[in-house]
Design a protein around this motif. Sequence first.
Motif: not given
Length: 142
Positions: A56, A63, A65, A68
């Motif tokens: 994280a 990154w 989607e 995430r």
Amino acid sequence: MCHTCFLRDRAEFGAAEITPAVVEAARLAKEANPYGPLYLVVEQHSVEDASIAYCASRVGERWTEADRACLAAFQTLTEYERSHALASRDGYVDAAGAVMPDVLVGITMTAGELAAVGKVAAPGVAIGPDGEIVLALPAGEA
């Protein structure tokens, strides 16, 4: 994590319930970039809280989607649930949490080696000591 290591960890720490959250995390782990910021988790099976926190913190990475969403899903799970989510993704457990047999394909074994693995179930197929299915091919076909 290999199938045998998963079985060892499951025997030592117990099985996690395969909840809808675990199933969703398994799906998202398939979609995450295996060489992106979650590499440590989705490819190396480092499911400890410290590994999740490290991933994280990788703000300089690219990154997606899917990355995430996978991180968010894994952050809500326990370490055991994360382990089982990856095991589900890799086919080690089914949707009910039952352990699936480990299937090895493309290995070459002599008849003697095959007999040493375990009980022969059919010509060229043996059941190993942990219930895994081992396929034997004639030499040179692996």
